[in-house]
Scaffold this active site. Structure first.
Site: not given
Length: 588
Positions: A440-442
Site C-alpha cells: 500500500y501507499e504505492g
C-alpha cells in the site's frame, strides 16, 4: 508472547551523536526551542504508552479483528480506550502546526516515535498516521477557513482523517477514476462515487472522520490533470465548530485481510456527500501527494518497527532456547545443550535483522533531517537542496525500509523454528503485518519506477548528484577511518555507474527504466545503509562501553556480509531490458 522495548539508547545515539540534532534544530526558528532533553522526555513517555498501552492489545486485536455491522465498524477490545489515552496525551498533534494546536516537533523526532508505534501495534498506529497525513494536506493546500475548522479537533484526536484514492477499477492509474464532484454553490460540492481499500474509513475511535477524496469536476480534463481534491466530513460541521447532521458518506463493507486486522480497511460510498475543495480545481493530485509522501515515509517506518519487534523477540528466544552443542565445544556444560545463539546460522539471521533495523533507523533520521530543512531552513539554497533530496529519498525509504523490514520479520520467525509458525509466539503476526507495507501507499515496484523515472532520469541525474556529493564529502573527511570507507566508496561507484547506464539506455530504450528500476532501488537503498553504517561506526570509534563495541561489530558484519550484494544489484541493472521483454506474452 512477543517482546518489545523501545530502542531508546540507539535513538539517543543516532540523534545526539551521529547527527547532532541539537545543532540542527537550533539553526532553524521553527525548531529552535527543541533540544535533546525535551526529545528524551518525549521518547520516554512515548515508550511508556507504546509498551504499556498498545503492545498488550496487539495480539488480541489481531485475533478479534475489526467488526462490521449495519454500516458501523467496531475496533477490537481496548482500542477505543487506548486511543482516548493516546489522544488526550497530545500524541496525534506531536508534529502538527502550532498555530492550530499542534506541538510543532521536528520530523527527526517524530520518525523515531512513529517507529515505536508501528513496533508495538501496527494496526493502531495506522489510525493516527492517516490523521496526521490528512492534516498535512489541509495545512498545506486548504483555505484558512478549512484549517481553522478542521485542524484543531484533528490535532486533538477528537476527529480522525482518511485518504480516499483507490477505486474498484483503478489504483495506480488514478487518471481513470470515476468519482464525480458537482458544484452546488457557496463553495460546496456533491461528491458521488465508491472508494476501496480506505484505511480508517470508518471506525468507533473518534466522533468524526475527515475524508480527503479525489474526484473529477464536470468537463474536467482527461487523465491526472483533471483530478481535484475535496474534504468530505463523515459528520457535517456547524459554523461554531459543533457537529451537525451525518453526511451522505457510508461504509459498505470492510476487507478481511492477511494482516493489520485491527485496522479497518473499508469500502466507502459517497452518495452526493457534501465536500469542500482543497487547493485549486484540477490540481488535486499534487495536493494529495503532500499526504501521500508523508504516508510513504510513515509506512516505511512500519517496516522498521516490525523488523525491530521481531528482532527483539528472536534475540531473547535465541538466548534462552537450548538445542545442540556449539561447534566450538560446550558452552553451558551444566546443561544438556547450548542456547541456539552459539550457532553461526542463528547469528547470521539475528545480525542481518539488526543491521537492517539500525541502518534504517539512521536513514529515517537522515531523511527527517532534510524534511525539517526543507520546511524550516532560512537559507533558500539549502531549502532547494533539501527539497530535491526529500523527493529523491522518499521512494527509497518507503520501498527499502519495507522490503528489508519484511525480510527481518521472516528471519525472526525462522529463528523460532516451528514455534515461529505458531500464533501464540507473535512472530507470524509480524510477518503478516509487515507484508502489506510493501503494497500500500504505492507498491514498491511503483516506488522504484518513481525513483528511476521521475527522480533520476527526468532531471538527468541532478538530484542523484546531490546525494552523491553528500556521501563523497563524508568519505573525504573520513579517509583514514577504516576499511568501511573504501567499501562505501565502492558501493557509491557502483551506484553512480548504474545511474549513468540507465540515463544513457533510457534515451533509446522505452523499457530501460522499468527493467532497471527495482534492482536500482535496491542498490540505492543498500548504498544509503552503507552510508549510515559508516557514519555510525566513525561515531562509535574510540568510545568505551558495550554499546559502542556492539555497534562496531554489527557494522563490520554489514560491510562484510550484506554490502557485497551491491555487485549483484549493479550487474542486474546493467543487464538491460532484452531478457525481460523478448518473451512473447502468450508464452509465459
Amino acid at each position: 508472547m512477543a517482546e518489545y522495548k523501545a530502542p531508546l539508547r540507539d535513538i539517543e545515539f543516532i540523534l545526539n551523536e551521529v547527527f547532532d540534532a541539537d545543532s540542527i534544530w537550533a539553526s532553524m526558528p521553527a525548531t529552535s526551542e527543541v533540544n535533546l532533553e525535551l526529545a528524551s522526555a518525549i521518547f520516554e513517555e512515548g515508550a511508556r504508552i507504546c509498551e504499556n498501552e498498545l503492545l498488550p492489545i496487539n495480539r488480541s486485536g489481531d485475533e478479534e479483528e475489526c467488526q462490521f455491522e449495519n454500516g458501523n465498524v467496531t475496533t477490537p477490545k481496548g482500542f477505543k480506550e487506548a486511543y482516548q489515552t493516546y489522544a488526550e496525551s497530545g500524541w496525534v498533534g506531536l508534529g502538527g502546526d502550532i498555530e492550530f494546536g499542534g506541538q510543532g516537533m521536528p520530523k527527526m523526532l517524530t520518525v523515531m516515535f512513529e517507529e515505536m508505534l508501528y513496533a508495538s501495534n501496527t494496526s493502531f498506529a495506522l489510525y493516527p498516521a492517516l490523521t496526521t497525513g490528512a492534516c498535512l494536506s489541509i495545512l498545506t493546500h486548504g483555505s484558512q477557513a478549512l484549517k481553522e475548522t478542521y485542524l484543531p479537533p484533528m490535532y486533538e484526536g477528537r476527529w480522525a482523517g482518511s485518504m480516499c484514492l483507490t477505486e474498484p477499477h483503478c489504483g495506480t492509474d488514478l487518471g481513470i477514476l470515476k468519482t464525480k464532484a458537482e458544484p452546488k454553490g457557496d463553495g460546496k460540492y456533491a461528491i458521488t462515487g465508491t472508494k476501496i481499500f480506505i484505511t480508517g474509513g470508518e471506525h468507533d475511535l473518534t466522533e468524526n472522520i475527515v475524508h480527503l477524496v479525489l474526484a473529477k469536476l464536470p468537463d474536467a480534463p482527461a487523465g491526472p490533470r483533471g483530478i481535484s481534491l475535496f474534504l468530505v466530513p463523515k459528520v457535517l460541521v456547524n459554523e461554531d465548530g459543533s457537529l451537525a447532521d451525518r453526511n451522505s458518506v457510508s461504509c459498505g463493507s470492510i476487507e478481511h485481510k492477511m494482516g493489520i486486522k485491527a485496522s479497518a480497511t473499508c469500502v466507502m460510498n459517497f452518495d452526493g456527500a457534501e465536500g469542500y475543495l482543497i487547493g485549486e480545481e484540477n490540481k488535486g493530485l499534487a495536493a494529495m501527494f503532500t499526504m501521500m509522501n508523508y504516508e510513504r515515509l510513515s509506512i516505511g517506518l512500519q517496516g522498521i518497527g516490525l523488523g525491530e519487534a521481531s528482532y527483539q523477540s528472536a534475540r531473547a528466544y535465541a538466548q534462552d532456547r537450548i538445542q545442540s552443542r556449539s561447534p566450538g565445544g560446550a558452552v553451558n556444560k551444566d546443561q544438556v545443550a547450548d542456547p541456539i545463539i552459539v550457532h553461526p546460522d542463528v547469528r547470521r539471521m539475528l545480525l542481518t535483522q539488526r543491521v537492517y533495523n539500525e541502518g534504517a533507523r539512521a536513514f529515517a533520521a537522515y531523511v527527517g533531517m532534510w524534511l525539517d530543512m526543507a520546511k524550516g531552513h532560512e537559507d533558500e539554497s539549502t531549502q532547494k537542496k533539501a527539497d530535491a533530496l526529500v523527493a529523491l529519498l522518499t521512494p527509497v525509504a518507503k520501498a527499502y525500509f519495507t522490503d528489508r523490514g519484511f525480510d527481518a520479520t521472516v528471519l525472526g520467525q525462522q529463528v523460532f523454528g516451528g514455534h515461529g509458525y505458531i500464533r501464540e509466539w507473535g512472530m507470524e503476526q509480524f510477518v503478516r503485518d509487515a507484508r502489506i507495507a510493501q503494497i500500500y501507499e504505492g507498491t514498491n515496484g511503483i516506488q522504484a519506477l518513481d525513483l528511476m523515472g521521475r527522480k533520476v532520469v527526468a532531471n538527468d541525474g541532478a538530484a542523484f548528484g546531490i546525494f552523491k556529493s553528500e556521501v563523497e564529502v563524508f568519505i573525504a573527511e573520513n579517509k583514514e577511518a577504516g576499511d568501511m570507507i573504501a567499501s562505501l566508496q565502492t558501493a557509491l561507484d557502483l551506484l553512480d555507474e548504474s545511474t549513468q547506464v540507465v540515463l544513457n539506455s533510457a534515451k533509446d530504450d522505452a523499457f530501460a527504466i522499468g527493467s532497471a528500476s527495482c534492482d536500482y532501488l535496491d542498490l540505492f537503498g543498500l548504498t544509503a545503509y552503507a552510508f549510515m553504517w559508516a557514519k555510525m561506526m566513525v561515531t562509535a570509534q574510540g568510545k568505551e562501553g558495550d554499546f559502542y563495541t556492539s555497534k562496531i561489530a554489527a557494522g563490520q558484519f554489514f560491510f562484510a556480509r550484506i554490502l557485497p550484494e551491491a555487485h549483484a544489484y549493479a550487474a542486474k541493472v546493467n543487464a538491460g531490458s532484452d531478457t525481460l521483454m523478448s518473451l512473447e506474452a502468450d508464452l509465459f
